[in-house]
Design a protein around this motif. Structure first.
Motif, PDB file in Angstrom:
ATOM      1  N   PRO A 271     -74.198 -47.431  -5.127  1.00 14.17           N
ATOM      2  CA  PRO A 271     -75.243 -47.900  -4.200  1.00 14.17           C
ATOM      3  C   PRO A 271     -76.152 -48.916  -4.878  1.00 14.17           C
ATOM      4  N   ALA A 272     -76.590 -49.906  -4.106  1.00 13.03           N
ATOM      5  CA  ALA A 272     -77.422 -50.971  -4.660  1.00 13.03           C
ATOM      6  C   ALA A 272     -78.903 -50.736  -4.416  1.00 13.03           C
ATOM      7  N   HIS A 273     -79.263 -50.114  -3.308  1.00  9.78           N
ATOM      8  CA  HIS A 273     -80.670 -49.916  -2.973  1.00  9.78           C
ATOM      9  C   HIS A 273     -81.106 -48.513  -3.395  1.00  9.78           C
ATOM     10  N   PRO A 274     -82.298 -48.353  -3.965  1.00 11.36           N
ATOM     11  CA  PRO A 274     -82.764 -47.013  -4.362  1.00 11.36           C
ATOM     12  C   PRO A 274     -82.794 -46.015  -3.206  1.00 11.36           C
ATOM     13  N   TYR A 275     -83.062 -46.492  -2.002  1.00  2.79           N
ATOM     14  CA  TYR A 275     -83.071 -45.593  -0.846  1.00  2.79           C
ATOM     15  C   TYR A 275     -81.670 -45.039  -0.591  1.00  2.79           C
ATOM     16  N   THR A 276     -80.654 -45.899  -0.675  1.00  2.33           N
ATOM     17  CA  THR A 276     -79.280 -45.440  -0.502  1.00  2.33           C
ATOM     18  C   THR A 276     -78.925 -44.413  -1.562  1.00  2.33           C
ATOM     19  N   ARG A 277     -79.334 -44.675  -2.796  1.00  2.00           N
ATOM     20  CA  ARG A 277     -79.068 -43.732  -3.880  1.00  2.00           C
ATOM     21  C   ARG A 277     -79.687 -42.369  -3.580  1.00  2.00           C
ATOM     22  N   LYS A 278     -80.909 -42.374  -3.058  1.00  2.00           N
ATOM     23  CA  LYS A 278     -81.594 -41.131  -2.732  1.00  2.00           C
ATOM     24  C   LYS A 278     -80.890 -40.378  -1.595  1.00  2.00           C
ATOM     25  N   LEU A 279     -80.422 -41.123  -0.590  1.00  2.00           N
ATOM     26  CA  LEU A 279     -79.713 -40.482   0.511  1.00  2.00           C
ATOM     27  C   LEU A 279     -78.437 -39.808   0.023  1.00  2.00           C
ATOM     28  N   ILE A 280     -77.693 -40.482  -0.856  1.00  2.00           N
ATOM     29  CA  ILE A 280     -76.453 -39.906  -1.383  1.00  2.00           C
ATOM     30  C   ILE A 280     -76.750 -38.678  -2.233  1.00  2.00           C
ATOM     31  N   ASP A 281     -77.833 -38.723  -2.963  1.00  2.00           N
ATOM     32  CA  ASP A 281     -78.189 -37.585  -3.810  1.00  2.00           C
ATOM     33  C   ASP A 281     -78.567 -36.355  -2.997  1.00  2.00           C
ATOM     34  N   CYS A 282     -78.890 -36.547  -1.716  1.00  2.00           N
ATOM     35  CA  CYS A 282     -79.245 -35.412  -0.865  1.00  2.00           C
ATOM     36  C   CYS A 282     -78.025 -34.671  -0.332  1.00  2.00           C
ATOM     37  N   VAL A 283     -76.819 -35.230  -0.516  1.00  2.00           N
ATOM     38  CA  VAL A 283     -75.601 -34.653   0.061  1.00  2.00           C
ATOM     39  C   VAL A 283     -74.976 -33.700  -0.946  1.00  2.00           C
ATOM     40  N   PRO A 284     -74.773 -32.429  -0.590  1.00  2.00           N
ATOM     41  CA  PRO A 284     -74.106 -31.506  -1.509  1.00  2.00           C
ATOM     42  C   PRO A 284     -72.628 -31.846  -1.653  1.00  2.00           C
ATOM     43  N   VAL A 285     -72.069 -31.563  -2.819  1.00  2.00           N
ATOM     44  CA  VAL A 285     -70.666 -31.837  -3.120  1.00  2.00           C
ATOM     45  C   VAL A 285     -69.977 -30.520  -3.443  1.00  2.00           C
ATOM     46  N   LEU A 286     -68.890 -30.239  -2.708  1.00  5.33           N
ATOM     47  CA  LEU A 286     -68.144 -29.015  -2.964  1.00  5.33           C
ATOM     48  C   LEU A 286     -67.504 -29.074  -4.341  1.00  5.33           C
ATOM     49  N   GLY A 287     -67.554 -27.957  -5.039  1.00  6.14           N
ATOM     50  CA  GLY A 287     -66.962 -27.892  -6.367  1.00  6.14           C
ATOM     51  C   GLY A 287     -67.879 -28.375  -7.467  1.00  6.14           C
ATOM     52  N   ALA A 288     -69.122 -28.750  -7.123  1.00  6.61           N
ATOM     53  CA  ALA A 288     -70.071 -29.215  -8.136  1.00  6.61           C
ATOM     54  C   ALA A 288     -71.383 -28.451  -7.972  1.00  6.61           C
ATOM     55  N   PRO A 289     -71.352 -27.136  -8.262  1.00  6.78           N
ATOM     56  CA  PRO A 289     -72.566 -26.331  -8.049  1.00  6.78           C
ATOM     57  C   PRO A 289     -73.718 -26.715  -8.964  1.00  6.78           C
ATOM     58  N   GLU A 290     -73.400 -27.349 -10.107  1.00  6.72           N
ATOM     59  CA  GLU A 290     -74.462 -27.721 -11.035  1.00  6.72           C
ATOM     60  C   GLU A 290     -75.158 -29.012 -10.632  1.00  6.72           C
ATOM     61  N   ARG A 291     -74.600 -29.723  -9.614  1.00  6.47           N
ATOM     62  CA  ARG A 291     -75.183 -30.996  -9.196  1.00  6.47           C
ATOM     63  C   ARG A 291     -76.541 -30.760  -8.532  1.00  6.47           C
ATOM     64  N   ARG A 292     -77.532 -31.505  -8.946  1.00  8.36           N
ATOM     65  CA  ARG A 292     -78.894 -31.347  -8.431  1.00  8.36           C
ATOM     66  C   ARG A 292     -79.066 -32.152  -7.149  1.00  8.36           C
ATOM     67  N   LEU A 293     -79.555 -31.481  -6.104  1.00  5.72           N
ATOM     68  CA  LEU A 293     -79.852 -32.163  -4.849  1.00  5.72           C
ATOM     69  C   LEU A 293     -81.267 -32.720  -4.944  1.00  5.72           C
ATOM     70  N   ASP A 294     -81.357 -34.032  -4.896  1.00  2.00           N
ATOM     71  CA  ASP A 294     -82.626 -34.714  -5.151  1.00  2.00           C
ATOM     72  C   ASP A 294     -83.223 -35.187  -3.827  1.00  2.00           C
ATOM     73  N   ALA A 295     -84.257 -34.481  -3.353  1.00  2.00           N
ATOM     74  CA  ALA A 295     -84.901 -34.860  -2.095  1.00  2.00           C
ATOM     75  C   ALA A 295     -85.737 -36.123  -2.282  1.00  2.00           C
ATOM     76  N   ILE A 296     -85.918 -36.862  -1.194  1.00  2.00           N
ATOM     77  CA  ILE A 296     -86.725 -38.077  -1.227  1.00  2.00           C
ATOM     78  C   ILE A 296     -88.189 -37.685  -1.040  1.00  2.00           C
ATOM     79  N   GLU A 297     -88.997 -38.023  -2.023  1.00  2.00           N
ATOM     80  CA  GLU A 297     -90.414 -37.666  -1.939  1.00  2.00           C
ATOM     81  C   GLU A 297     -91.143 -38.587  -0.960  1.00  2.00           C
ATOM     82  N   GLY A 298     -92.257 -38.081  -0.437  1.00  2.00           N
ATOM     83  CA  GLY A 298     -93.064 -38.884   0.479  1.00  2.00           C
ATOM     84  C   GLY A 298     -92.502 -38.900   1.885  1.00  2.00           C
TER      85      GLY A 298
END
Length: 648
Positions: free
Chosen positions: A563-590
Motif C-alpha cells: 500500500p502507498a497511502h498510510p490510510y490504506t496501510r491502516k485499513l489492511i492492518d485492521c483485517v485479521p488473517v487466518l493462520g496468523a494469531p500473533e499478527r497485531r490488529l492495528d486500529a486507526i486512532e482518531g
C-alpha cells in the motif's frame, strides 16, 4: 517525523433549520398557515373590527348582492350583513371544531396507545367497545346524542367529539401495535423503564405525527359536522351565527340569491383546506426522518448544478464507467456537506473495481450519484462528469436516465429486506423489473424470472417465485436482488456492500456467484465495501476513499502487497488473517473529519503517524506512482519500500 495523533475537533452546534424554517420551506403548508392565521385573526378580532351587528335585521335591505353599498358580501334573507356573520361565525366554528378535536384526540389516542401496547385481553375489551361505537353511522350517533342532551352548541360539541373517538383509537392502536414489538421498545424494557415511561418516551413521539395528521383532518370533519347539526337546527341556535347555520339559511334562497350560501361555503372550504395543508406540514416537521434541511419532495433524479465553464478530460473509449471530478454536496440548513469532493473512477469491461473506505467516507453517495439516486433535497451534484460508455449521464434527460436504470445499470443494495417490497412476492418484483425494459408478456417474464432464480443458485425456483420476502433467508433475499439486477443483462452492476449483513458461508457463495456471473454476462462491477478481505476475493482493482476523495488506486495485488497511502496501510492492518494469531490488529486512532469542516491539506493528516508540516498546506493531488498506481500523499509508503530494497 512526528507520531502525534490529533483528536477530532469537538462538534459545533447544529445548523439544522428549526421547526419554523422547515415549515416555511413547505409552500403548501405555508399557504395553509397564512390562510388559517388570517381567518383565525379575523375571528379573534371580530369585536374590534368595524363590522355591522351580525344579528341586526333590515328587511328593506334583504338579499343585497355582493359589493352593495355598506355590505361587501351582501345580505341574507333577513337583511343581515353576510360579512359580519361569517367573521362571527368563524369564532363559533373554530371554537367547536378545535375543542371537539382535542377531546376526541385525547381520549381516542389514549385508548389506542393502551390497547396497542398492552395487547391481549385489554386490547380486546377496549377495541370491542370501539367497534360497537363504529357499528353506528357516526352522524346518526351524533344526532342521537344531541337528541338526548338537547340542542345547543355545547351538546353538539360533546356529540361530535364522542363519535370521532373511534377514528383516533383505531388509527393510533394500529401504529402502536407495530411499534410495541420493535427492538427499541424491547431495549427500553430491558433498561428497566416502566410501562408508562415507555409509552410516553418511546412510543408517543413516534405516534405523534399520526395524531397530528388525524387531528388536522378531523378538525375539518368537526367543522362540517357542526355545520350539519346547525343545518338541522341542533347546533347553533338563532340568532347565533355559525357557518353551518348560514349555509342552511342560504339553501332556501339558493336559486334567486346564490351568494347567501356561496359565501359561507367558500369560508368553510378555505378553513378546512388550510387546516389540512397545515396539518401535513406539521406532520413533516414532527417526523425526524424528514428533517434533512428541507422537507423531502420526491424528484426523478438528483439535482445537477454544475459550475459554468467546467471542463474535463476526454472520455476513455474503452471504459464502461468514467467518473471525473465528481462532487456531490448536501445542503443542511446553513451547512454545506462536501460528501464527495472530486472523485475520479475508471472501470473497464468485465472489470471489478473495489471502492473501499470507512463508513462515512462517501462510497455510497458516489455510487448513488452515478444514476442520480441521491435524494434532492438536500443533495445535489455540484461538479464533475459521469460517462457510461462515452455517454454523458449528467447531460442526459430524465427519460434517458429511467431507461438506463435497471437496464444498462443495476444496483444491489446492502439490505435486501428493505430493498424488496414486503407486499409483493419475489416473482412479481422480478417480473416487474423484466417487463420495465423488455416487451415480454407475463408468462414469458415469469419463465425468465425462474431462469434468473436458477442462475443465482436458488433451489426450487418455481416455488420460490411465489414466496414473500420475509419467507426467505438473508442469503436468499440477496440472491433475489442479484437476480433482479441481472434481469436485463446490465452492463454495469453497482453492488453497495451486498454481503455485509450475511454470514461468512453465504458471503463466500455470493462473492463466488457474482464473480462467475460477471464473466458469463460480460458485466462490469463497482463493488463497495469496507473489507479488504472481500476485495481480495473479487476485485481486479481497488480505489481507496477517505473524506469524500480517492486517496489511492491500483491493482488489488499492488495495493494489498504494498500500500502507498498510510490510510490504506491502516485499513489492511485492521483485517485479521487466518493462520496468523500473533499478527497485531492495528486500529486507526482518531475519527474521520466532518465533511463540512475538512482540514487544510491532507484530510488524513490529523490521524496519520507520518504527518509532516507540508501535509497541512495546500491541495494534495492524486499523483501517479507508475504501473497504473496513484496516491494522494506527499510521502507515499512505496518510496520507503523502494529505498529499503535499494539499501538491502
Amino acid at each position: 517525523m512526528s507520531a502525534t495523533i490529533e483528536t477530532a475537533k469537538p462538534a459545533r452546534g447544529s445548523d439544522r433549520p428549526d421547526a419554523i424554517r422547515l415549515m416555511l420551506n413547505n409552500r403548501l403548508a405555508t399557504a395553509g398557515l397564512v390562510i388559517l392565521a388570517f381567518m383565525a385573526a379575523l375571528a379573534l378580532l371580530a369585536p374590534l373590527l368595524p363590522l355591522a351587528d351580525p344579528d341586526a335585521t333590515a328587511p328593506a335591505q334583504r338579499l343585497l348582492r355582493p359589493f352593495a353599498e355598506g355590505h361587501l358580501l351582501g345580505t341574507d334573507a333577513l337583511g343581515r350583513d353576510i360579512l359580519s356573520r361569517i367573521v362571527w361565525g368563524l369564532r363559533v366554528s373554530l371554537a367547536v371544531g378545535i375543542s371537539a378535536t382535542l377531546i376526541a384526540a385525547f381520549f381516542g389516542s389514549l385508548i389506542g396507545l393502551v390497547a396497542g401496547y398492552a395487547g391481549g385481553r385489554t386490547d380486546t375489551l377496549l377495541m370491542r367497545g370501539i367497534d360497537m361505537l363504529m357499528a353506528f353511522p357516526y352522524i346518526l350517533l351524533a344526532l342521537a346524542i344531541v337528541a338526548v342532551l338537547g340542542p345547543g352548541l355545547i351538546n353538539a360539541l360533546y356529540a361530535i367529539a364522542a363519535v370521532n373517538i373511534p377514528f383516533f383509537a383505531r388509527n393510533i392502536r394500529g401504529v402502536t401495535l407495530g411499534l410495541a414489538r420493535r427492538e427499541f421498545v424491547d431495549a427500553a424494557r430491558l433498561s428497566g423503564k416502566s410501562h408508562t415511561r415507555i409509552l410516553t418516551s418511546e412510543i408517543l413521539p413516534n405516534v405523534m405525527p399520526v395524531i397530528v395528521v388525524t387531528m388536522s383532518t378531523t378538525v375539518g370533519w368537526m367543522i362540517l359536522e357542526t355545520a350539519g347539526l346547525s343545518f338541522l337546527g341542533l347546533g347553533a341556535q338563532p340568532p347565533q351565527a355559525d357557518l353551518g347555520s348560514m349555509l342552511g339559511d342560504g339553501r332556501r334562497v339558493l336559486f334567486n340569491a346564490p351568494h347567501v350560501a356561496l359565501m359561507p361555503g367558500i369560508a368553510i372550504f378555505l378553513l378546512v383546506m388550510s387546516i389540512n395543508l397545515l396539518g401535513d406540514g406539521i406532520r413533516d416537521v414532527l417526523d425526524p426522518r424528514l428533517k434533512s434541511g428541507a422537507l423531502t419532495r420526491p424528484v426523478a433524479r438528483t439535482a445537477i448544478e454544475l459550475p459554468a465553464g467546467e471542463t474535463h478530460a476526454d472520455p476513455v473509449p474503452s471504459a464502461v464507467l468514467d467518473v471525473a471530478g465528481l462532487k456531490t454536496q448536501f445542503q443542511i440548513g446553513s451547512k454545506t456537506l462536501h460528501a464527495v469532493g472530486g472523485v475520479d473512477l475508471l472501470l473497464g469491461e468485465t472489470e471489478c473495481l473495489g471502492l473501499v473506505g470507512e463508513s462515512g467516507s462517501g462510497k455510497s453517495v458516489t455510487a448513488m450519484s452515478i444514476m442520480g439516486l441521491v435524494p434532492t433535497p438536500p443533495g445535489r451534484i455540484a461538479g464533475g462528469a459521469i460517462r457510461l460508455k462515452g455517454e454523458d449521464l449528467l447531460a442526459a434527460s430524465d427519460d434517458r436516465i429511467r431507461q438506463l436504470r435497471g437496464g444498462a445499470v443495476s444496483h444491489v443494495f446492502q439490505d435486501p429486506l428493505s430493498t424488496l417490497h414486503p407486499l409483493f412476492t419475489v416473482g412479481d418484483q422480478i417480473i416487474e423489473a423484466i417487463r420495465a425494459h423488455q416487451p415480454l408478456g407475463h408468462a414469458q417474464a415469469r419463465e425468465r424470472a425462474k431462469e434468473l432464480l436458477a442462475l443465482v443458485r436458488i433451489p426450487n425456483p418455481e416455488q420460490r417465485l411465489d414466496a414473500w420476502p420475509h419467507e426467505l433467508s438473508g442469503g436468499m433475499r440477496q440472491r433475489v436482488c442479484i437476480a433482479m439486477a441481472l434481469a436485463n443483462d446490465a452492463e454495469l452492476l453497482i453492488a453497495d456492500e451486498p454481503t455485509t449483513a450475511l454470514d461468512v458461508t453465504v458471503q463466500a457463495q455470493i462473492l463466488a456467484l457474482m464473480n462467475k456471473l460477471r464473466h458469463e454476462k460480460q458485466a462490469s462491477i463497482l463493488f463497495i465495501t469496507h473489507d479488504f478481505g472481500v476485495v481480495s476475493a473479487l476485485c481486479d482493482r481497488v480505489a481507496v476513499m477517505y473524506a469524500g476523495r480517492i486517496v489511492e488506486t491500483g491493482t488489488t495485488e499492488q495495493v494489498l502487497e504494498s500500500p502507498a497511502h498510510p490510510y490504506t496501510r491502516k485499513l489492511i492492518d485492521c483485517v485479521p488473517v487466518l493462520g496468523a494469531p500473533e499478527r497485531r490488529l492495528d486500529a486507526i486512532e482518531g475519527l474521520p473529519p466532518s465533511v463540512d469542516d475538512l482540514p487544510e491539506g491532507c484530510a488524513f493528516a490529523p490521524r496519520c503517524p507520518r504527518v509532516q508540516p507540508e501535509c497541512r498546506r495546500g491541495e494534495i493531488a492524486l499523483d501517479p506512482l507508475g504501473g497504473g498506481r496513484a496516491a494522494r500523499c506527499l510521502f507515499p509508503l512505496v518510496e520507503d519500500d523502494e529505498r529499503a530494497e535499494t539499501d538491502a
